[in-house]
Scaffold this active site. Structure first.
Site, PDB file in Angstrom:
ATOM      1  N   SER A   1     -25.493 115.025 -35.810  1.00 25.22           N
ATOM      2  CA  SER A   1     -26.378 113.851 -35.795  1.00 25.22           C
ATOM      3  C   SER A   1     -27.817 114.306 -35.669  1.00 25.22           C
ATOM      4  O   SER A   1     -28.095 115.365 -35.090  1.00 25.22           O
ATOM      5  CB  SER A   1     -26.045 112.963 -34.588  1.00 25.22           C
ATOM      6  OG  SER A   1     -27.020 111.946 -34.442  1.00 25.22           O
TER       7      SER A   1
ATOM      8  N   TYR B   1     -24.269 112.304 -25.639  1.00 22.40           N
ATOM      9  CA  TYR B   1     -24.032 112.267 -27.087  1.00 22.40           C
ATOM     10  C   TYR B   1     -24.911 113.315 -27.781  1.00 22.40           C
ATOM     11  O   TYR B   1     -24.428 114.117 -28.582  1.00 22.40           O
ATOM     12  CB  TYR B   1     -24.363 110.864 -27.598  1.00 22.40           C
ATOM     13  CG  TYR B   1     -24.212 110.644 -29.080  1.00 22.40           C
ATOM     14  CD1 TYR B   1     -23.029 110.143 -29.616  1.00 22.40           C
ATOM     15  CD2 TYR B   1     -25.264 110.907 -29.966  1.00 22.40           C
ATOM     16  CE1 TYR B   1     -22.897 109.917 -30.987  1.00 22.40           C
ATOM     17  CE2 TYR B   1     -25.148 110.689 -31.328  1.00 22.40           C
ATOM     18  CZ  TYR B   1     -23.960 110.189 -31.834  1.00 22.40           C
ATOM     19  OH  TYR B   1     -23.828 109.968 -33.197  1.00 22.40           O
TER      20      TYR B   1
ATOM     21  N   LYS C   1     -23.735 116.626 -29.873  1.00 25.97           N
ATOM     22  CA  LYS C   1     -24.026 116.784 -31.308  1.00 25.97           C
ATOM     23  C   LYS C   1     -24.814 118.078 -31.565  1.00 25.97           C
ATOM     24  O   LYS C   1     -24.623 118.731 -32.592  1.00 25.97           O
ATOM     25  CB  LYS C   1     -24.796 115.566 -31.819  1.00 25.97           C
ATOM     26  CG  LYS C   1     -23.963 114.272 -31.851  1.00 25.97           C
ATOM     27  CD  LYS C   1     -22.761 114.379 -32.778  1.00 25.97           C
ATOM     28  CE  LYS C   1     -22.132 113.020 -33.061  1.00 25.97           C
ATOM     29  NZ  LYS C   1     -20.954 113.103 -33.935  1.00 25.97           N
TER      30      LYS C   1
HETATM   31  P1  NDP Z   1     -17.808 103.870 -37.171  1.00 28.95           P
HETATM   32  O1  NDP Z   1     -17.608 103.236 -35.839  1.00 28.95           O
HETATM   33  O2  NDP Z   1     -18.101 102.963 -38.319  1.00 28.95           O
HETATM   34  O3  NDP Z   1     -16.558 104.788 -37.549  1.00 28.95           O
HETATM   35  C1  NDP Z   1     -15.999 105.694 -36.618  1.00 28.95           C
HETATM   36  C2  NDP Z   1     -14.485 105.629 -36.693  1.00 28.95           C
HETATM   37  O4  NDP Z   1     -13.954 106.592 -35.754  1.00 28.95           O
HETATM   38  C3  NDP Z   1     -13.950 104.257 -36.277  1.00 28.95           C
HETATM   39  O5  NDP Z   1     -12.843 103.887 -37.058  1.00 28.95           O
HETATM   40  C4  NDP Z   1     -13.549 104.516 -34.825  1.00 28.95           C
HETATM   41  O6  NDP Z   1     -12.599 103.595 -34.318  1.00 28.95           O
HETATM   42  C5  NDP Z   1     -12.991 105.920 -34.943  1.00 28.95           C
HETATM   43  N1  NDP Z   1     -12.803 106.545 -33.648  1.00 28.95           N
HETATM   44  C6  NDP Z   1     -13.476 106.328 -32.483  1.00 28.95           C
HETATM   45  N2  NDP Z   1     -12.941 107.045 -31.479  1.00 28.95           N
HETATM   46  C7  NDP Z   1     -11.903 107.736 -32.015  1.00 28.95           C
HETATM   47  C8  NDP Z   1     -10.940 108.624 -31.486  1.00 28.95           C
HETATM   48  N3  NDP Z   1     -10.920 108.945 -30.184  1.00 28.95           N
HETATM   49  N4  NDP Z   1     -10.024 109.165 -32.326  1.00 28.95           N
HETATM   50  C9  NDP Z   1     -10.031 108.837 -33.634  1.00 28.95           C
HETATM   51  N5  NDP Z   1     -10.885 107.984 -34.194  1.00 28.95           N
HETATM   52  C10 NDP Z   1     -11.820 107.425 -33.390  1.00 28.95           C
HETATM   53  O7  NDP Z   1     -18.998 104.913 -36.976  1.00 28.95           O
HETATM   54  P2  NDP Z   1     -19.751 105.915 -37.995  1.00 28.95           P
HETATM   55  O8  NDP Z   1     -19.102 105.939 -39.302  1.00 28.95           O
HETATM   56  O9  NDP Z   1     -21.190 105.593 -37.891  1.00 28.95           O
HETATM   57  O10 NDP Z   1     -19.537 107.295 -37.220  1.00 28.95           O
HETATM   58  C11 NDP Z   1     -18.916 108.432 -37.781  1.00 28.95           C
HETATM   59  C12 NDP Z   1     -19.558 109.676 -37.210  1.00 28.95           C
HETATM   60  O11 NDP Z   1     -20.944 109.704 -37.571  1.00 28.95           O
HETATM   61  C13 NDP Z   1     -19.521 109.773 -35.682  1.00 28.95           C
HETATM   62  O12 NDP Z   1     -19.203 111.091 -35.303  1.00 28.95           O
HETATM   63  C14 NDP Z   1     -20.951 109.434 -35.264  1.00 28.95           C
HETATM   64  O13 NDP Z   1     -21.294 110.007 -34.035  1.00 28.95           O
HETATM   65  C15 NDP Z   1     -21.713 110.025 -36.428  1.00 28.95           C
HETATM   66  N6  NDP Z   1     -23.080 109.527 -36.617  1.00 28.95           N
HETATM   67  C16 NDP Z   1     -23.310 108.220 -36.975  1.00 28.95           C
HETATM   68  C17 NDP Z   1     -24.604 107.769 -37.156  1.00 28.95           C
HETATM   69  C18 NDP Z   1     -24.933 106.367 -37.551  1.00 28.95           C
HETATM   70  O14 NDP Z   1     -26.130 105.994 -37.564  1.00 28.95           O
HETATM   71  N7  NDP Z   1     -23.964 105.532 -37.914  1.00 28.95           N
HETATM   72  C19 NDP Z   1     -25.769 108.667 -36.950  1.00 28.95           C
HETATM   73  C20 NDP Z   1     -25.402 110.024 -36.623  1.00 28.95           C
HETATM   74  C21 NDP Z   1     -24.098 110.422 -36.451  1.00 28.95           C
HETATM   75  P3  NDP Z   1     -13.109 102.397 -33.312  1.00 28.95           P
HETATM   76  O15 NDP Z   1     -13.978 101.498 -34.160  1.00 28.95           O
HETATM   77  O16 NDP Z   1     -11.852 101.764 -32.831  1.00 28.95           O
HETATM   78  O17 NDP Z   1     -13.906 103.081 -32.221  1.00 28.95           O
END
Ligand code: NDP
Length: 289
Positions: free
Chosen positions: A140, A153, A157
């Site tokens: 991130s 967090y 990252k």
């Molecule tokens: P979303 O919430 O849209 O997608 C994340 C997915 O991961 C969801 O389906 C979530 O389920 C699932 N998840 C959460 N916890 C677990 C777990 N313990 N085991 C398996 N799956 C899990 O978020 P993003 O697509 O934005 O995030 C994806 C990655 O990108 C993350 O690592 C995030 O930190 C990173 N990121 C995102 C940014 C942004 O601006 N969006 C910026 C920088 C990094 P549920 O919804 O039930 O939690």
């Protein structure tokens, strides 16, 4: 098209946001995908939508056995494993350093860092068996500067980026490349998890994210999941055959610096206040004279 033809990928956090966008792009490029997540209903719908090309498996990345099981499930379903996108995540513990507890700290590190290390660990034997592979980790922009996310967090990252370098160094000889992507502000569900945020509020939050992006970076809009998916495709495919151990910022230029560096309006405001200070100083000089 077909840049991943014949390849098999595991994508964690595959049912939402960046993970989902990457499943869609990888399938369009000919890959077969083991979609791993904890959202089982969405996972079943995803597998039905891409019947034959996507298999869903429940995988909580806090559970070591689930991670190991997801890698094996890809091989059981499709016969091999070539690509791992270690992407699952959430905001983690919101505490400041002054409020931190051991449990809150451990939760964030387990969710965002340990999960990535173990994903790599359990992909290795399967990738070695086919002569190599490509691992992509979601870090991130919060890992590159303070203040872009909660402290636990951000630190996790940052560590994902260093894990990426160290793993790349260890695994190059096995033909396994390891790279990371640092997304900036991407419009996904991460800021508005459905079970906790009512629809109206979620809409408001997304509108304010659009405004934030407008004010925070040279490309004046938030990123979309497909912006990250395309970077992931680059790392997953042979287009990046000579790239390993690197972290790529995909952030609309947020990292370039303060707003006045790229926004003429902010520059004009800054200039105006500099002019006012100079005039006040000159007036004071004239009075003294
Ligand atoms: P979303 O919430 O849209 O997608 C994340 C997915 O991961 C969801 O389906 C979530 O389920 C699932 N998840 C959460 N916890 C677990 C777990 N313990 N085991 C398996 N799956 C899990 O978020 P993003 O697509 O934005 O995030 C994806 C990655 O990108 C993350 O690592 C995030 O930190 C990173 N990121 C995102 C940014 C942004 O601006 N969006 C910026 C920088 C990094 P549920 O919804 O039930 O939690």
């Amino acid at each position: 098209m077909d840049r991943l033809k014949g390849r098999v990928a595991v994508i964690t956090g595959a049912c939402s946001g960046i993970g989902l966008g990457t499943v869609e792009l990888f399938v369009a490029e000919g890959a077969r995908v083991l979609a791993a997540d904890i959202q089982d209903d969405k996972g079943a719908a995803l597998a039905a939508r891409f019947d034959g090309q996507v298999v869903y498996r429940h995988c909580d990345v806090l559970q070591e056995a689930d991670i190991e099981g997801a890698m094996q499930a890809a091989v059981d379903a499709f016969g091999r494993l070539d690509i791992l996108f270690n992407n699952a995540g959430a905001g983690g513990s919101p505490e400041t350093i002054a409020e931190m507890t051991g449990a809150a700290w451990d939760f964030s590190q387990d969710l965002l860092l340990r999960s990535v290390a173990l994903g790599i660990r359990y992909a290795i034997p399967h990738m070695k068996a086919v002569g190599g592979g490509s691992i992509v980790n979601t870090a991130s922009i919060a890992g590159t500067q303070a203040g872009a996310g909660p402290i636990a967090y951000s630190v996790a990252k940052a560590a994902v980026m260093h894990l990426t370098r160290c793993a790349a160094a260890e695994l190059g000889r096995d033909g396994i490349r390891v790279n990371a992507i640092c997304p900036g502000l991407i419009l996904t569900e991460i800021f508005t998890p459905a079970e906790r945020v009512p629809e109206g509020l979620a809409r408001m939050i997304k509108d304010s994210m659009r405004q934030n992006a407008h004010n925070a970076q040279p490309i004046a809009k938030p990123g979309l999941p497909e912006d990250i998916a395309r970077a992931c495709l680059f790392f997953a495919s042979d287009d990046s055959a000579f790239v390993t151990g690197t972290s790529l910022l995909v952030d609309g230029g947020m990292h370039t610096g303060a707003r006045h560096a790229w926004d003429p309006e902010a520059r004009a405001e800054r200039q105006k206040s500099a002019d006012e200070r100079r005039m006040a100083w000159e007036a004071a000089q004239a009075e003294d004279a």
